[in-house]
Design a protein around this motif. Sequence first.
Motif, PDB file in Angstrom:
ATOM      1  N   ILE A 338      23.867  22.581   1.372  1.00 48.75           N
ATOM      2  CA  ILE A 338      24.341  21.650   1.972  1.00 48.75           C
ATOM      3  C   ILE A 338      22.780  20.531   2.056  1.00 48.75           C
ATOM      4  CG2 ILE A 338      25.967  22.506   3.734  1.00 48.75           C
ATOM      5  CD1 ILE A 338      23.763  23.023   6.064  1.00 48.75           C
ATOM      6  N   ASP A 339      23.820  18.839   2.016  1.00 50.37           N
ATOM      7  CA  ASP A 339      22.505  18.052   2.408  1.00 50.37           C
ATOM      8  C   ASP A 339      21.808  18.318   3.184  1.00 50.37           C
ATOM      9  OD1 ASP A 339      24.602  16.671   0.970  1.00 50.37           O
ATOM     10  OD2 ASP A 339      25.583  15.270   3.286  1.00 50.37           O
ATOM     11  N   PHE A 341      19.657  20.718   2.985  1.00 51.29           N
ATOM     12  CA  PHE A 341      19.078  22.116   2.850  1.00 51.29           C
ATOM     13  C   PHE A 341      18.059  22.427   1.565  1.00 51.29           C
ATOM     14  CE2 PHE A 341      19.523  26.233   2.335  1.00 51.29           C
ATOM     15  CZ  PHE A 341      19.230  27.458   3.162  1.00 51.29           C
ATOM     16  N   GLU A 348      12.025  31.945   2.581  1.00 53.41           N
ATOM     17  CA  GLU A 348      12.352  30.214   3.628  1.00 53.41           C
ATOM     18  C   GLU A 348      13.901  30.087   3.675  1.00 53.41           C
ATOM     19  OE1 GLU A 348       9.269  27.900   3.250  1.00 53.41           O
ATOM     20  OE2 GLU A 348       7.949  29.713   2.836  1.00 53.41           O
ATOM     21  N   TYR A 561      15.326  14.747   8.240  1.00 53.75           N
ATOM     22  CA  TYR A 561      16.661  15.904   7.882  1.00 53.75           C
ATOM     23  C   TYR A 561      16.363  17.095   7.483  1.00 53.75           C
ATOM     24  CZ  TYR A 561      19.248  11.240  10.169  1.00 53.75           C
ATOM     25  OH  TYR A 561      18.762  10.317  10.799  1.00 53.75           O
ATOM     26  N   ASN A 563      14.021  18.790   8.037  1.00 50.27           N
ATOM     27  CA  ASN A 563      13.632  20.142   8.681  1.00 50.27           C
ATOM     28  C   ASN A 563      12.160  20.631   8.513  1.00 50.27           C
ATOM     29  OD1 ASN A 563      14.941  19.180  11.012  1.00 50.27           O
ATOM     30  ND2 ASN A 563      16.620  20.530  10.690  1.00 50.27           N
ATOM     31  N   GLN A 564      11.982  20.580   7.476  1.00 54.07           N
ATOM     32  CA  GLN A 564      10.535  21.103   6.410  1.00 54.07           C
ATOM     33  C   GLN A 564       9.490  20.064   6.692  1.00 54.07           C
ATOM     34  OE1 GLN A 564      10.705  23.193   3.873  1.00 54.07           O
ATOM     35  NE2 GLN A 564      12.637  24.109   5.367  1.00 54.07           N
ATOM     36  N   ARG A 565       8.642  20.911   7.961  1.00 50.92           N
ATOM     37  CA  ARG A 565       6.860  20.099   7.960  1.00 50.92           C
ATOM     38  C   ARG A 565       5.931  21.086   7.744  1.00 50.92           C
ATOM     39  NH1 ARG A 565       4.673  20.493  13.810  1.00 50.92           N
ATOM     40  NH2 ARG A 565       6.308  21.371  14.709  1.00 50.92           N
ATOM     41  N   LEU A 630      -2.623  28.856  15.814  1.00 51.55           N
ATOM     42  CA  LEU A 630      -1.546  27.442  15.533  1.00 51.55           C
ATOM     43  C   LEU A 630      -1.379  27.793  17.717  1.00 51.55           C
ATOM     44  CD1 LEU A 630       0.042  26.999  12.612  1.00 51.55           C
ATOM     45  CD2 LEU A 630      -0.817  25.228  14.138  1.00 51.55           C
TER      46      LEU A 630
ATOM     47  N   ILE B 338      17.581  35.790   7.225  1.00 45.10           N
ATOM     48  CA  ILE B 338      15.886  36.679   6.729  1.00 45.10           C
ATOM     49  C   ILE B 338      15.277  36.238   7.151  1.00 45.10           C
ATOM     50  CG2 ILE B 338      16.544  36.986   3.598  1.00 45.10           C
ATOM     51  CD1 ILE B 338      14.945  34.300   4.103  1.00 45.10           C
ATOM     52  N   PHE B 341      14.492  32.360   9.587  1.00 48.91           N
ATOM     53  CA  PHE B 341      15.612  31.309   9.205  1.00 48.91           C
ATOM     54  C   PHE B 341      16.305  31.348  10.388  1.00 48.91           C
ATOM     55  CE2 PHE B 341      19.550  30.363   7.571  1.00 48.91           C
ATOM     56  CZ  PHE B 341      19.192  29.167   6.327  1.00 48.91           C
ATOM     57  N   PRO B 346      24.603  24.578  11.375  1.00 51.40           N
ATOM     58  CA  PRO B 346      25.551  24.921  10.384  1.00 51.40           C
ATOM     59  C   PRO B 346      24.954  23.634   9.675  1.00 51.40           C
ATOM     60  CG  PRO B 346      26.905  24.002  12.443  1.00 51.40           C
ATOM     61  CD  PRO B 346      25.963  24.295  12.842  1.00 51.40           C
ATOM     62  N   GLU B 348      22.410  22.600   9.017  1.00 48.89           N
ATOM     63  CA  GLU B 348      20.979  22.086   8.954  1.00 48.89           C
ATOM     64  C   GLU B 348      20.540  23.717   8.069  1.00 48.89           C
ATOM     65  OE1 GLU B 348      18.705  21.632  13.286  1.00 48.89           O
ATOM     66  OE2 GLU B 348      19.655  19.647  13.053  1.00 48.89           O
ATOM     67  N   GLY B 349      21.623  23.913   7.813  1.00 49.60           N
ATOM     68  CA  GLY B 349      21.284  25.776   6.483  1.00 49.60           C
ATOM     69  C   GLY B 349      22.082  26.773   7.483  1.00 49.60           C
ATOM     70  N   HIS B 559       8.688  29.295  15.460  1.00 52.55           N
ATOM     71  CA  HIS B 559       7.219  29.934  15.189  1.00 52.55           C
ATOM     72  C   HIS B 559       6.596  29.663  13.975  1.00 52.55           C
ATOM     73  CE1 HIS B 559       5.678  32.757  12.395  1.00 52.55           C
ATOM     74  NE2 HIS B 559       4.631  33.795  13.458  1.00 52.55           N
ATOM     75  N   PRO B 560       5.787  28.745  13.521  1.00 54.13           N
ATOM     76  CA  PRO B 560       5.805  27.741  12.680  1.00 54.13           C
ATOM     77  C   PRO B 560       5.986  28.105  11.433  1.00 54.13           C
ATOM     78  CG  PRO B 560       3.519  29.291  13.133  1.00 54.13           C
ATOM     79  CD  PRO B 560       4.532  29.633  14.225  1.00 54.13           C
ATOM     80  N   TYR B 561       6.381  29.993  10.819  1.00 55.31           N
ATOM     81  CA  TYR B 561       6.736  29.833   9.516  1.00 55.31           C
ATOM     82  C   TYR B 561       7.636  30.133   9.733  1.00 55.31           C
ATOM     83  CZ  TYR B 561       2.853  32.720   8.850  1.00 55.31           C
ATOM     84  OH  TYR B 561       1.527  32.961   8.734  1.00 55.31           O
ATOM     85  N   ASN B 563       9.781  27.195   9.717  1.00 59.90           N
ATOM     86  CA  ASN B 563       9.219  26.033   9.630  1.00 59.90           C
ATOM     87  C   ASN B 563      10.637  24.579   9.992  1.00 59.90           C
ATOM     88  OD1 ASN B 563       7.931  25.547   6.889  1.00 59.90           O
ATOM     89  ND2 ASN B 563       9.268  27.379   5.994  1.00 59.90           N
ATOM     90  N   GLN B 564      10.522  24.529  11.483  1.00 60.61           N
ATOM     91  CA  GLN B 564      11.671  23.846  12.144  1.00 60.61           C
ATOM     92  C   GLN B 564      10.617  23.214  12.900  1.00 60.61           C
ATOM     93  OE1 GLN B 564      14.952  24.280  12.753  1.00 60.61           O
ATOM     94  NE2 GLN B 564      14.747  24.974  10.591  1.00 60.61           N
ATOM     95  N   ARG B 565      10.538  21.292  11.916  1.00 63.66           N
ATOM     96  CA  ARG B 565       9.856  20.541  12.836  1.00 63.66           C
ATOM     97  C   ARG B 565      10.456  19.737  14.514  1.00 63.66           C
ATOM     98  NH1 ARG B 565       6.100  16.649  11.451  1.00 63.66           N
ATOM     99  NH2 ARG B 565       6.552  17.180   8.472  1.00 63.66           N
ATOM    100  N   THR B 566      10.363  20.977  15.583  1.00 64.48           N
ATOM    101  CA  THR B 566      11.214  20.542  16.374  1.00 64.48           C
ATOM    102  C   THR B 566      10.814  21.077  18.231  1.00 64.48           C
ATOM    103  OG1 THR B 566      12.573  22.832  16.499  1.00 64.48           O
ATOM    104  CG2 THR B 566      13.634  20.976  15.353  1.00 64.48           C
ATOM    105  N   LYS B 591      19.775  13.780  16.312  1.00 65.65           N
ATOM    106  CA  LYS B 591      18.856  13.568  15.243  1.00 65.65           C
ATOM    107  C   LYS B 591      17.546  13.283  14.818  1.00 65.65           C
ATOM    108  CE  LYS B 591      22.299  15.870  11.364  1.00 65.65           C
ATOM    109  NZ  LYS B 591      21.297  16.991  10.615  1.00 65.65           N
ATOM    110  N   ASP B 592      17.913  12.291  15.059  1.00 68.92           N
ATOM    111  CA  ASP B 592      16.400  11.202  15.042  1.00 68.92           C
ATOM    112  C   ASP B 592      15.993  10.816  16.500  1.00 68.92           C
ATOM    113  OD1 ASP B 592      17.632   9.995  12.467  1.00 68.92           O
ATOM    114  OD2 ASP B 592      19.350   8.899  13.214  1.00 68.92           O
ATOM    115  N   ASP B 664       9.785  17.698  16.710  1.00 67.19           N
ATOM    116  CA  ASP B 664       8.177  17.489  16.813  1.00 67.19           C
ATOM    117  C   ASP B 664       8.145  15.771  16.520  1.00 67.19           C
ATOM    118  OD1 ASP B 664       5.668  17.594  18.199  1.00 67.19           O
ATOM    119  OD2 ASP B 664       5.745  20.077  16.937  1.00 67.19           O
TER     120      ASP B 664
END
Lengths: 668, 668
Positions: A338-339, A341, A348, A561, A563-565, A630, B338, B341, B346, B348-349, B559-561, B563-566, B591-592, B664
């Motif tokens: 999806i967009d 992603f 990951e 969007y 969401n990859q840090r 962290l 996994i 993840f 939906p 966002e993946g 959790h840093p793994y 990869n969610q910048r939230t 989202k913004d 974040d």
Amino acid sequence: MSNPQFTFRQTTFTSPSLLLTRRNTVSRITLHAQLSQLRANGQYDAFKLKWHPIFDDNSRWPAPLHLFWDSDIGKWIEGACYFLLGEYDVKIDAAVRELVEMIRSAQHDDGYLNIHFSVVEPGKRWTNIHIRYNAGHLIEGALAHQQYYRNDRLMEPIQKYIAHIRKRFGPGEGQTRAYPGHPEIELALLRFYSATGSQDAYDLARFFLEERGNPAGQDGKHFYDWEAEQRDEPRWKRPNSWPMDRSFWYCQAHDPILEQTSVEGHAVRAMYLLTAAADMLNLSQGAGDGQLAAKTQSLANADEWLTALRRLWSNMVTKKMYVTGGVGAVAQWEGFGIDYFLPQGPDEGGCYAETCASVGVMMLAERLLHADPELNGEYGDVMELCLYNNVMTAMSADGKAFTYENQLASCEGARSEREDWFVCACCPPNVTRLLGSIGGYLWDYGGEGDAAFVNVHLYTSAEVKFSVGGREVMFSQKSNWPWEGKVAFELRGAKDIATTIRLRIPAWSKGDFVLTPAPGSDDFKVERGYLYLSPAYVAENSAFTLDIHGFAPRYIAPHPYTNQRTLSLARGPIVYCVEDADNEWEENHFKDIGIKAGEDVEEIWRIDKIRGEEYFALKTIGRERTPDMLERGEKGVKRELVFVPFYFRSNRGGKGQMRVGLRDDGKH
Amino acid sequence: MSNPQFTFRQTTFTSPSLLLTRRNTVSRITLHAQLSQLRANGQYDAFKLKWHPIFDDNSRWPAPLHLFWDSDIGKWIEGACYFLLGEYDVKIDAAVRELVEMIRSAQHDDGYLNIHFSVVEPGKRWTNIHIRYNAGHLIEGALAHQQYYRNDRLMEPIQKYIAHIRKRFGPGEGQTRAYPGHPEIELALLRFYSATGSQDAYDLARFFLEERGNPAGQDGKHFYDWEAEQRDEPRWKRPNSWPMDRSFWYCQAHDPILEQTSVEGHAVRAMYLLTAAADMLNLSQGAGDGQLAAKTQSLANADEWLTALRRLWSNMVTKKMYVTGGVGAVAQWEGFGIDYFLPQGPDEGGCYAETCASVGVMMLAERLLHADPELNGEYGDVMELCLYNNVMTAMSADGKAFTYENQLASCEGARSEREDWFVCACCPPNVTRLLGSIGGYLWDYGGEGDAAFVNVHLYTSAEVKFSVGGREVMFSQKSNWPWEGKVAFELRGAKDIATTIRLRIPAWSKGDFVLTPAPGSDDFKVERGYLYLSPAYVAENSAFTLDIHGFAPRYIAPHPYTNQRTLSLARGPIVYCVEDADNEWEENHFKDIGIKAGEDVEEIWRIDKIRGEEYFALKTIGRERTPDMLERGEKGVKRELVFVPFYFRSNRGGKGQMRVGLRDDGKH
């Protein structure tokens, strides 16, 4: 229409050029290595139509392991012929000749030509969606063969085969309204049309493009529903690449192409399909610069095709492409998620970024540079991004090992490694044929009477010869691209020809460049990523130099969007990665390493001891912090990080630990 | 073994208590609303075994839309009987009685009992993996029915049904080594065993647990392979929930349970299965506190089961659980992705976080509080997290609308909304029966002779009566939980009984609490999340107060793994969200919007005008920045953000825009 596969031979590479280095490697090493693999694995002899042990394997349905063998041969022949044009090789020549005779001998009387359905399932012709993919690559191989050998030994059976297919598929009575599961034949047929003027080839390609996704094409049904009924297959029997029943989007058949709002499914199929659509659009705008036999084929709804192509391109480039030019986040269907992603690796959430898919992006970008009436630097930028990153990383510096997937981060289950060959061997010969014809991607040129043009899309050291109104014109560029931005151009033999020159200014340069001699304000403009030089400037300066700035290393953050840090490093068109070969302390695939935007980056010119490869490495400071550290807000361990070009990864042994995007630790 | 479904009736809720508020709503509103739905949709009359229009629908395979109707009825009966114990309702009573008679009338002479395979496919008994799920819920309904009605009107046919199943499945001659596709019957059978002492029920449950995932169980084959062969189904015919052929992990049958290294597949199935495994382990450690008919069932490899349960629990809690207690990132198989993840929605993946799955997590956590010999506050913490967040958000404050999935962020394709009912109606009655028996989750207690214990897992206002050596003991707690941390306890009738009291100290409090009267250093210890009070302290202080600190609003980063910048906000056990009802300017699903850790948060005590719901809202400052503004490094628009508890979302109309984790923007 002048495709790069036709025009490349007008271009000669000169030194220095990373592209020339790779081309020499392919010509002298890779073609032979791949030929050995084809011999050892059975493809080479397969057109003899004898039984091979792999034919007994039925673990993959609907595409058994050997189903693409025809295409492997077709693609290797295509690449081989491109390189034979530049540098004769007696072994390669002999192999091409023998393969062609074997292909000829394998053709049925009625024109049918396919290994699997001649040997393994002779009663099931045209029951499997992949076959026409094979036919497409045989056609492309035949075109390349004719270009080099100047005979029809391969064109002849291929022409018969096309006639056979044309008879069976179409909108007429007694024909089936079918189209391929794996697009490829469409673009091959349009190339065939351009080379031969065969109306049959054009009509068939256009039918495939227009019919695709028709919800009521065959007996009032979607063709794939109809086909499943014919096979008496339950709706829930489906290939492993289809996550759900009726996943027709997997092969871009969920809607007619003109109605598709986003790029979906198997990425290679999508790229080949859209490349053909762009070709069809190109053919409606003129048959090109006279070298081709084809005439213009009008397309009443050309604007709709342009709109659809722009829409799908834009969706891919702005929402579904990795910073490396890779596309396809999802392994299951080897294609688009999806967009936004875009996880970096399978551990990951996904990352496929198949080599062939980025070759396909390059093909599509190159076609759109012509098909879109608005010359747009984005096409050139993306073409270059793919070339130097996701595509170039797919072959080792020694030319003997390849990748299929090109994840941006390794993990225990998917180390950063290359393989000698693959069971499904589409990618290695695709890199070969791309590099064989890469000269055709550098520039467009042409003219009539007293007017000419050159549009330069890629920088390197090369020269091209072409004729304008019967006069031979020579245009050359010389640079140390992709490492430096200074490119010296020269135009010869164009006296009295009003020549417009357009030079791509990459977006990452932010429009910062210097042209020498300096043009007057009326002599240039910059529009949509191209610097336009007026015929007056060109007439006055047959030699001039463009110095593109902006080569300082830069930090790249993905779209918010996603969401990859993460933060990545790039320099010019080159995207970088860290790997354990330089950072030997690493044990956790760089998952715990963070960098800060704004931290100083040192550039180091390196000559690799083993490979002789020359490149800029980058060095900066990062922090290693485990999740626990962290959480406790600790500063972590300071690490000096050495980055190398992503394309150079996995050339020096090591543990296969690599990462493009590191944890974004904020601003400095 | 004393399951909460047996013990809850010893607990009485008092005011103030959010749980009591919800229980009253369910008792007076929800049970009736659900009954109306069951009547309107066909389930209510289905055991009359007449044809219903939905039976014609075959769009879903292998589980047609009505396949779970038996379980819908079983679950509703179970919940209804729990509430009837507390508050008599003539309409509910009449409906239960009528349903039970219909169920009795639907049973075949040989004991078989199932709607679909009696009416729709009478020849195909035991060919579908879901049936035993239905049987499990009928068993649980029968147990609840017997508890309330003190008769065997439902137990009788259920006992016959169990005997029928037992005869057919097992390791003996003429039996099939099968196990359910959807686990549930295992835990139901073990509850049945606990209530009746039926060895057949225990043996059957244990067989199902031990046989599951056996690679060579039936005729040397994996049972699902064998079953597919029996049905003559090709390997590539598979349900839409199976992404690949042989996705046996979907129903936790990829390996024997003891060998499974991570929690996989459909989350509800996984939780029900592991709950049963924990029950089996509990039964090996003693049959409980004497209220049950069952005797201890020794398990030679109990330590292996404990290790497996701890391993799978830990994998789920540390790597596969959302901050809301939701589990299941992937919609296709309604289950686990996994490790790490955990996208929020939906678009966002992925994000499924099914209501039933978190009910299942609570069941498993409650069982592990007994089954694991090390009393561990993590089980209690997670149980509470699920209760007040992912589970409580699944029902509207008025008790009439429900969720199935509980995404952490809305999008255009999945707004934050509730529905009156679902075609697959598992979730609404699951919330009902959970709240009906929630008293059983608050605490454990018991004792013999002169020694007793109380372990308090959840805080609220409630009291419990139980007997120790023939004497009745009363223990009570009073608090304004989950809003305030002060909990007043009182123990009565335990004079001369040495009573140990253990009180859960939530991890988010960081161990910061005050006990009044203050204990001497020998009178308490804190171990693995529980405060242990010595019998001496308890004897001296029959009334005491625990004040748990740490209710200040806190920022939570994933959790840093992941990869969610939230960043999310929480207060005590409550996780918060923003929604457009309070932040009316929002148009893009938040989202913004970015927030910064450390920014001041204001707490506002609110009484909702329409619902009367009381809660703390939170207010802080964020920044609205579009991707373009971020790229240009702009500061963006300052926004005052109002947060409400995630469980309270979607109660006040609005546009269905909601988000738990905001971008974040770094530290303040």
